[in-house]
Design a protein around this motif. Sequence first.
Motif, PDB file in Angstrom:
ATOM      1  N   MET A   1       0.776  -1.205   0.105  1.00 36.44           N
ATOM      2  CA  MET A   1       0.040   0.020  -0.146  1.00 36.44           C
ATOM      3  C   MET A   1       1.017   1.357   0.088  1.00 36.44           C
ATOM      4  SD  MET A   1      -3.196   0.605   2.542  1.00 36.44           S
ATOM      5  CE  MET A   1      -3.725  -0.953   2.197  1.00 36.44           C
ATOM      6  N   ARG A   2       2.296   1.118  -0.204  1.00 40.37           N
ATOM      7  CA  ARG A   2       2.838   2.198  -0.212  1.00 40.37           C
ATOM      8  C   ARG A   2       2.856   2.974  -1.560  1.00 40.37           C
ATOM      9  NH1 ARG A   2       4.959   4.038   3.770  1.00 40.37           N
ATOM     10  NH2 ARG A   2       6.726   4.915   2.655  1.00 40.37           N
ATOM     11  N   ASN A   3       3.507   4.170  -1.530  1.00 41.64           N
ATOM     12  CA  ASN A   3       3.315   5.201  -2.829  1.00 41.64           C
ATOM     13  C   ASN A   3       4.426   5.161  -3.627  1.00 41.64           C
ATOM     14  OD1 ASN A   3       0.709   6.396  -1.695  1.00 41.64           O
ATOM     15  ND2 ASN A   3       2.154   7.314  -0.334  1.00 41.64           N
ATOM     16  N   ASP A   4       4.610   3.728  -3.993  1.00 43.34           N
ATOM     17  CA  ASP A   4       6.162   3.723  -4.673  1.00 43.34           C
ATOM     18  C   ASP A   4       5.777   3.765  -6.375  1.00 43.34           C
ATOM     19  OD1 ASP A   4       7.262   1.097  -2.555  1.00 43.34           O
ATOM     20  OD2 ASP A   4       7.317   3.125  -2.461  1.00 43.34           O
ATOM     21  N   ALA A   5       4.763   3.914  -6.665  1.00 47.54           N
ATOM     22  CA  ALA A   5       4.037   3.992  -7.934  1.00 47.54           C
ATOM     23  C   ALA A   5       4.375   5.281  -8.692  1.00 47.54           C
ATOM     24  CB  ALA A   5       2.576   3.574  -8.225  1.00 47.54           C
ATOM     25  N   SER A  63       0.622  -3.920  -5.421  1.00 47.63           N
ATOM     26  CA  SER A  63       1.722  -4.002  -4.697  1.00 47.63           C
ATOM     27  C   SER A  63       2.650  -4.951  -5.465  1.00 47.63           C
ATOM     28  CB  SER A  63       1.452  -4.274  -3.136  1.00 47.63           C
ATOM     29  OG  SER A  63       0.893  -3.554  -2.465  1.00 47.63           O
ATOM     30  N   GLY A  64       2.239  -6.072  -5.908  1.00 47.02           N
ATOM     31  CA  GLY A  64       3.036  -6.840  -6.648  1.00 47.02           C
ATOM     32  C   GLY A  64       3.486  -6.375  -7.958  1.00 47.02           C
ATOM     33  N   PHE A 155       4.731  -6.997   4.542  1.00 44.43           N
ATOM     34  CA  PHE A 155       6.445  -6.788   4.753  1.00 44.43           C
ATOM     35  C   PHE A 155       6.710  -8.413   4.447  1.00 44.43           C
ATOM     36  CE2 PHE A 155       9.928  -7.938   7.564  1.00 44.43           C
ATOM     37  CZ  PHE A 155      10.597  -7.096   7.151  1.00 44.43           C
ATOM     38  N   GLN A 156       5.738  -9.207   4.819  1.00 45.88           N
ATOM     39  CA  GLN A 156       6.067 -10.687   4.512  1.00 45.88           C
ATOM     40  C   GLN A 156       6.221 -10.933   3.102  1.00 45.88           C
ATOM     41  OE1 GLN A 156       3.691 -13.897   6.461  1.00 45.88           O
ATOM     42  NE2 GLN A 156       3.360 -12.479   8.449  1.00 45.88           N
ATOM     43  N   LEU A 157       5.147 -10.277   2.458  1.00 43.08           N
ATOM     44  CA  LEU A 157       5.489 -10.484   0.825  1.00 43.08           C
ATOM     45  C   LEU A 157       6.415  -9.969   0.297  1.00 43.08           C
ATOM     46  CD1 LEU A 157       1.498  -9.802   0.069  1.00 43.08           C
ATOM     47  CD2 LEU A 157       2.532 -11.987  -0.165  1.00 43.08           C
ATOM     48  N   PHE A 218      -0.560 -11.456  -4.982  1.00 43.03           N
ATOM     49  CA  PHE A 218       0.671 -10.658  -5.166  1.00 43.03           C
ATOM     50  C   PHE A 218       1.473 -11.164  -6.521  1.00 43.03           C
ATOM     51  CE2 PHE A 218       5.201  -9.516  -3.756  1.00 43.03           C
ATOM     52  CZ  PHE A 218       4.972  -8.114  -3.403  1.00 43.03           C
ATOM     53  N   GLY A 219       1.700 -12.342  -6.581  1.00 44.60           N
ATOM     54  CA  GLY A 219       2.352 -12.819  -7.622  1.00 44.60           C
ATOM     55  C   GLY A 219       1.813 -12.465  -9.062  1.00 44.60           C
ATOM     56  N   LEU A 220       0.370 -12.473  -8.883  1.00 44.68           N
ATOM     57  CA  LEU A 220      -0.282 -12.153 -10.325  1.00 44.68           C
ATOM     58  C   LEU A 220       0.242 -10.740 -10.827  1.00 44.68           C
ATOM     59  CD1 LEU A 220      -4.057 -13.289  -9.922  1.00 44.68           C
ATOM     60  CD2 LEU A 220      -2.126 -14.403 -11.363  1.00 44.68           C
ATOM     61  N   GLY A 221       0.378  -9.770  -9.738  1.00 43.90           N
ATOM     62  CA  GLY A 221       0.817  -8.507 -10.094  1.00 43.90           C
ATOM     63  C   GLY A 221       2.311  -8.266 -10.498  1.00 43.90           C
ATOM     64  N   ILE A 222       3.000  -9.325  -9.920  1.00 39.37           N
ATOM     65  CA  ILE A 222       4.329  -9.278 -10.378  1.00 39.37           C
ATOM     66  C   ILE A 222       4.644  -9.886 -11.724  1.00 39.37           C
ATOM     67  CG2 ILE A 222       6.806 -10.513  -9.929  1.00 39.37           C
ATOM     68  CD1 ILE A 222       6.168 -10.397  -6.947  1.00 39.37           C
ATOM     69  N   LEU A 223       4.064 -11.045 -12.128  1.00 41.40           N
ATOM     70  CA  LEU A 223       4.030 -11.505 -13.337  1.00 41.40           C
ATOM     71  C   LEU A 223       3.383 -10.682 -14.351  1.00 41.40           C
ATOM     72  CD1 LEU A 223       3.668 -15.149 -12.076  1.00 41.40           C
ATOM     73  CD2 LEU A 223       5.539 -14.222 -12.633  1.00 41.40           C
TER      74      LEU A 223
END
Length: 375
Positions: A1-5, A63-64, A155-157, A218-223
């Motif tokens: 949920m960070r603003n790294d985008a 996030s992913g 944090f775990q993810l 999360f992984g769907l977002g990464i991939l």
Amino acid sequence: MRNDASRMPAIDALKAAACVLIVLHHLAFYGPMADIARPLMPGLMDFLFDYGRMAVQVFLVVSGFLFAARFGPGSPALDTPLALLFQRYTRLVVPYSAALLLAIACSAVAGVWMEHRSISEPPDLGQLLAHVLLLHDLLDQEALSAGVWYVAIDFQLFALAVLLLWLPHRLAARFPARPEALRAMAVALVAGMTVASLFGFNRNDLWDETALYFFGAFGLGILCSWALRLPRATLWLGLLALVAVAALAVDFRARIAVATGVMLFLAVAGRSGLLHALPLPAAVSRLAQISYSVFLVHFPLSLLVNAAVSGLFPANPVINGLGMLLALALSIVAGAEFHRRIERPAFAIRTRLLFPAGVVAGGWLAALAATNLGG
């Protein structure tokens, strides 16, 4: 949920909508205002109560996606995984710790005005330590505020994804291999964990306090993010969609359906160019930017509004419905100020570590005071 985008309007739209839904879900789920206002809009209240929580899936996929925009197979930053984890922890823990202190204070004040299951008991030292170490769910400690479980899972993810990308680096140190093979291994590890979560861990509530349960979304977002950068992006995105649909065919879960929908939206936005060009009002972009702060402060502030409005107007559905809107507006305004003063400033590392220490000390003293007053 960070603003790294750094400003992707399509992602801003998702984050802003999810932020509002989460606040409304907690208003419908916790506090007497929703119970009093329910006769006015029972269908909407039921929807927010039952399905508002699905907005969490938006944040998981996003996030992913943003993680993948920052880190990829072979990224030089992965050479120092412990430094990455420490940096992530300190970035999360500053606003999170301040919000915990706010939650402890607001619960104490609201507890004077009303009795309700949403009000937490004064915390003990073990509970405080578990919270600042992001272990409260794993140690079965009562949450001090709604939604704090997500910060621990975030944090775990992050840690699990970093581990999966770092392992090929570690193996390469012992067994030299071509860079292409190492990158393929990293992608395979992330894809494998995503599939394991979608088809296994996410189907068993035993794992819902761990990143393994949530890594599917999360992984769907990464991939998805990685696939968009490949030469045959449409093919890879199609295969990713087929995996998600297969997981739903095996065991349909609304949360995974939402995550799949968000992933497909990001895929279409990425392929069409809307990811960076979607027209979006400035207010929506601003809400997306402060969404983490709004998420952190909304529940304790909503407790105060609940206590005041339901206490003064215990039988007026209209005023209590307006009270819910007031709580939403107050959360957004306070979230903007919280973002400006707490989340956004680049505190020194030593200062950042003082925040969790302050939670333990301040929360413990507040609990002692409450106990003495109660006695």
